[in-house]
Scaffold this motif. Sequence first.
Motif, mmCIF file in Angstrom:
data_model
loop_
_atom_site.group_PDB
_atom_site.id
_atom_site.type_symbol
_atom_site.label_atom_id
_atom_site.label_comp_id
_atom_site.label_asym_id
_atom_site.label_seq_id
_atom_site.Cartn_x
_atom_site.Cartn_y
_atom_site.Cartn_z
ATOM 1 N N ARG A 36 0.822 -1.218 0.000
ATOM 2 C CA ARG A 36 0.000 0.000 0.000
ATOM 3 C C ARG A 36 0.850 1.260 0.000
ATOM 4 O O ARG A 36 0.481 2.272 -0.612
ATOM 5 C CB ARG A 36 -0.930 0.005 1.214
ATOM 6 N N LEU A 37 1.972 1.221 0.693
ATOM 7 C CA LEU A 37 2.849 2.382 0.756
ATOM 8 C C LEU A 37 3.720 2.537 -0.480
ATOM 9 O O LEU A 37 4.384 3.565 -0.653
ATOM 10 C CB LEU A 37 3.749 2.296 2.003
ATOM 11 N N GLY A 38 3.721 1.540 -1.352
ATOM 12 C CA GLY A 38 4.554 1.614 -2.546
ATOM 13 C C GLY A 38 6.027 1.446 -2.248
ATOM 14 O O GLY A 38 6.868 2.040 -2.929
ATOM 15 N N TRP A 39 6.348 0.618 -1.283
ATOM 16 C CA TRP A 39 7.732 0.451 -0.845
ATOM 17 C C TRP A 39 8.424 -0.774 -1.428
ATOM 18 O O TRP A 39 9.560 -1.073 -1.078
ATOM 19 C CB TRP A 39 7.784 0.369 0.687
ATOM 20 N N VAL A 40 7.728 -1.477 -2.312
ATOM 21 C CA VAL A 40 8.315 -2.658 -2.941
ATOM 22 C C VAL A 40 8.074 -2.606 -4.443
ATOM 23 O O VAL A 40 7.127 -1.973 -4.913
ATOM 24 C CB VAL A 40 7.753 -3.969 -2.360
ATOM 25 N N GLN A 41 8.935 -3.299 -5.181
ATOM 26 C CA GLN A 41 8.884 -3.240 -6.629
ATOM 27 C C GLN A 41 8.100 -4.416 -7.211
ATOM 28 O O GLN A 41 8.147 -5.527 -6.689
ATOM 29 C CB GLN A 41 10.307 -3.263 -7.190
ATOM 30 N N GLU A 42 7.410 -4.137 -8.304
ATOM 31 C CA GLU A 42 6.733 -5.203 -9.025
ATOM 32 C C GLU A 42 7.773 -6.127 -9.651
ATOM 33 O O GLU A 42 8.778 -5.671 -10.210
ATOM 34 C CB GLU A 42 5.824 -4.627 -10.103
ATOM 35 N N MET A 43 7.526 -7.426 -9.531
ATOM 36 C CA MET A 43 8.470 -8.400 -10.083
ATOM 37 C C MET A 43 8.166 -8.661 -11.549
ATOM 38 O O MET A 43 7.035 -8.529 -12.010
ATOM 39 C CB MET A 43 8.401 -9.705 -9.292
ATOM 40 N N ASP A 44 9.208 -9.060 -12.269
ATOM 41 C CA ASP A 44 9.087 -9.397 -13.678
ATOM 42 C C ASP A 44 8.865 -10.903 -13.786
ATOM 43 O O ASP A 44 9.804 -11.696 -13.684
ATOM 44 C CB ASP A 44 10.357 -8.982 -14.421
ATOM 45 N N ARG A 45 7.612 -11.313 -13.966
ATOM 46 C CA ARG A 45 7.302 -12.734 -14.002
ATOM 47 C C ARG A 45 7.879 -13.439 -15.232
ATOM 48 O O ARG A 45 7.978 -14.665 -15.249
ATOM 49 C CB ARG A 45 5.796 -12.945 -13.938
ATOM 50 N N SER A 46 8.277 -12.686 -16.246
ATOM 51 C CA SER A 46 8.916 -13.334 -17.392
ATOM 52 C C SER A 46 10.247 -13.955 -16.998
ATOM 53 O O SER A 46 10.753 -14.846 -17.699
ATOM 54 C CB SER A 46 9.127 -12.322 -18.528
ATOM 55 N N ARG A 47 10.806 -13.500 -15.882
ATOM 56 C CA ARG A 47 12.045 -14.082 -15.366
ATOM 57 C C ARG A 47 11.772 -15.175 -14.335
ATOM 58 O O ARG A 47 12.694 -15.723 -13.752
ATOM 59 C CB ARG A 47 12.912 -13.004 -14.711
ATOM 60 N N GLN A 48 10.485 -15.468 -14.102
ATOM 61 C CA GLN A 48 10.126 -16.404 -13.041
ATOM 62 C C GLN A 48 9.117 -17.452 -13.542
ATOM 63 O O GLN A 48 7.994 -17.548 -13.058
ATOM 64 C CB GLN A 48 9.549 -15.630 -11.851
ATOM 65 N N PRO A 49 9.529 -18.263 -14.493
ATOM 66 C CA PRO A 49 8.594 -19.269 -15.037
ATOM 67 C C PRO A 49 8.165 -20.307 -14.008
ATOM 68 O O PRO A 49 7.045 -20.827 -14.087
ATOM 69 C CB PRO A 49 9.394 -19.908 -16.176
ATOM 70 N N ASN A 50 9.021 -20.615 -13.057
ATOM 71 C CA ASN A 50 8.650 -21.607 -12.043
ATOM 72 C C ASN A 50 7.578 -21.068 -11.109
ATOM 73 O O ASN A 50 6.651 -21.793 -10.727
ATOM 74 C CB ASN A 50 9.881 -22.026 -11.236
ATOM 75 N N VAL A 51 7.684 -19.797 -10.740
ATOM 76 C CA VAL A 51 6.645 -19.176 -9.916
ATOM 77 C C VAL A 51 5.323 -19.211 -10.663
ATOM 78 O O VAL A 51 4.269 -19.571 -10.114
ATOM 79 C CB VAL A 51 7.021 -17.735 -9.537
ATOM 80 N N THR A 52 5.352 -18.838 -11.929
ATOM 81 C CA THR A 52 4.135 -18.817 -12.743
ATOM 82 C C THR A 52 3.489 -20.195 -12.816
ATOM 83 O O THR A 52 2.265 -20.332 -12.730
ATOM 84 C CB THR A 52 4.473 -18.318 -14.158
ATOM 85 N N GLU A 53 4.303 -21.235 -12.949
ATOM 86 C CA GLU A 53 3.763 -22.581 -13.133
ATOM 87 C C GLU A 53 3.384 -23.263 -11.826
ATOM 88 O O GLU A 53 2.358 -23.961 -11.759
ATOM 89 C CB GLU A 53 4.781 -23.462 -13.865
ATOM 90 N N TYR A 54 4.171 -23.079 -10.769
ATOM 91 C CA TYR A 54 4.054 -23.956 -9.610
ATOM 92 C C TYR A 54 3.459 -23.332 -8.350
ATOM 93 O O TYR A 54 3.167 -24.038 -7.392
ATOM 94 C CB TYR A 54 5.435 -24.537 -9.260
ATOM 95 N N LEU A 55 3.278 -22.019 -8.302
ATOM 96 C CA LEU A 55 2.710 -21.400 -7.103
ATOM 97 C C LEU A 55 1.316 -21.949 -6.818
ATOM 98 O O LEU A 55 0.467 -22.022 -7.712
ATOM 99 C CB LEU A 55 2.653 -19.879 -7.262
ATOM 100 N N ASP A 56 1.094 -22.340 -5.575
ATOM 101 C CA ASP A 56 -0.188 -22.900 -5.144
ATOM 102 C C ASP A 56 -1.336 -21.963 -5.515
ATOM 103 O O ASP A 56 -1.313 -20.773 -5.184
ATOM 104 C CB ASP A 56 -0.147 -23.096 -3.627
ATOM 105 N N PRO A 57 -2.367 -22.462 -6.189
ATOM 106 C CA PRO A 57 -3.513 -21.609 -6.550
ATOM 107 C C PRO A 57 -4.164 -20.917 -5.361
ATOM 108 O O PRO A 57 -4.688 -19.802 -5.503
ATOM 109 C CB PRO A 57 -4.480 -22.593 -7.212
#
Length: 398
Positions: free
Chosen positions: A133-154
């Motif tokens: 909410r405070l904008g203190w973290v950066q959005e991640m680039d999911r194109s660099r994270q194929p395992n997160v995209t595929e395997y993160l628990d729904p």
Amino acid sequence: MPPLPKTPSLSLSRRTLLRGLGGSAALGALAGCGVPAAYVAPGDRAATDRSATERRLTWANWPLYIDTDDERPNRRPTLEAFEKESGISVEYIEEINDNDEFFGKISPSLMNHQPVDRDLIVISDWMCGRFVRLGWVQEMDRSRQPNVTEYLDPLLRSPAFDPGRKFTVPWQSGITGIAYNRRRLGREVRHVSDLWADDLRGRVTLLSGMDEAFALLMQGNGVDITHWTADDFHTMCDQVEKQVAKGQVRRFTGNDYIKDLSSGDVLACQAYSGDVIQLQADDPDIEFVVPEEGAELWSESLMIPNLARHKTNAERLIDFYYQPEVAAELAAWVNYVCPVPAARDVLASSGDEETAALAEDPLIFPDAAMRERLAIARDIAAGERSEFAKRWNGIVGV
């Protein structure tokens, strides 16, 4: 990937290190009320990424929250495997013992648009919500994270505080439910309301931290914790006040409920699933219950703070840990709910009987029936926190 280790017998879990009031009261004035004029716009969050020329990153985590070598505790097998595979060296700092304490440590830099000298941090999701909410973290680039995209628990993919998980990725997850000693109590516990039974008077503890306690107690009242209201909160507080007044609640605790449950001073309590796995190794009469009304699913999540200098390296490390083989090795050591369900098959295929048995543990890989009763609570918004904290702390006696 080296062979999966046997499950260690730990006398201390990561959450056992949390202080009595853990995540709600320590810096209430600063963290609870929000920080005026501290919001950072998206265009002001990134620094020049040095990842291509500086093959390193700094990672702040909680103690006892990564696998270590049983014979050489200063060695971290999965982290060393990442360093060898990627050529990226990792400065791993076990400096986070309390969400609010860590917030107070790094918030002056973040609100003043200064780097915090950490490329990756792990904090509880309700605190992650505040950072988002405070904008203190950066959005991640999911194109660099194929395992997160595929395997993160729904179940963990789109919490209310971070729809679509753009800014956060779960490190480990867990359940806040009820632990009890079935042999000493002599019956089952199946509902939150069972805590208020006459035969448990003075033998029940609740968690003292508001953020840790409220969701399960609301679920006992049939509340959908993904959309709870102020009325739901105050109804829950009214109920707890009544139980405290009649002597039902022995006390409010941090992780010291473990000692009370082990000694028999307490027969039933609010508890974390990861703690109970370890308690069961010493006392099989202790059981963990996801009540029929449901229980809260929570996570501690990885985030890349503003002005981190090695963002791409951090994204690569996160994705490394979402390989099922790596997630399985980590799960075999930490014993929390694994955010990578595909790791279950890896553990099941282990030649070590004790390790393979972890694949059938519903507190690491919840079964279908349990998953239907788990929900991620919407977090407490900044505008609500002061009112709610005052009410809850008055009940707890803070």
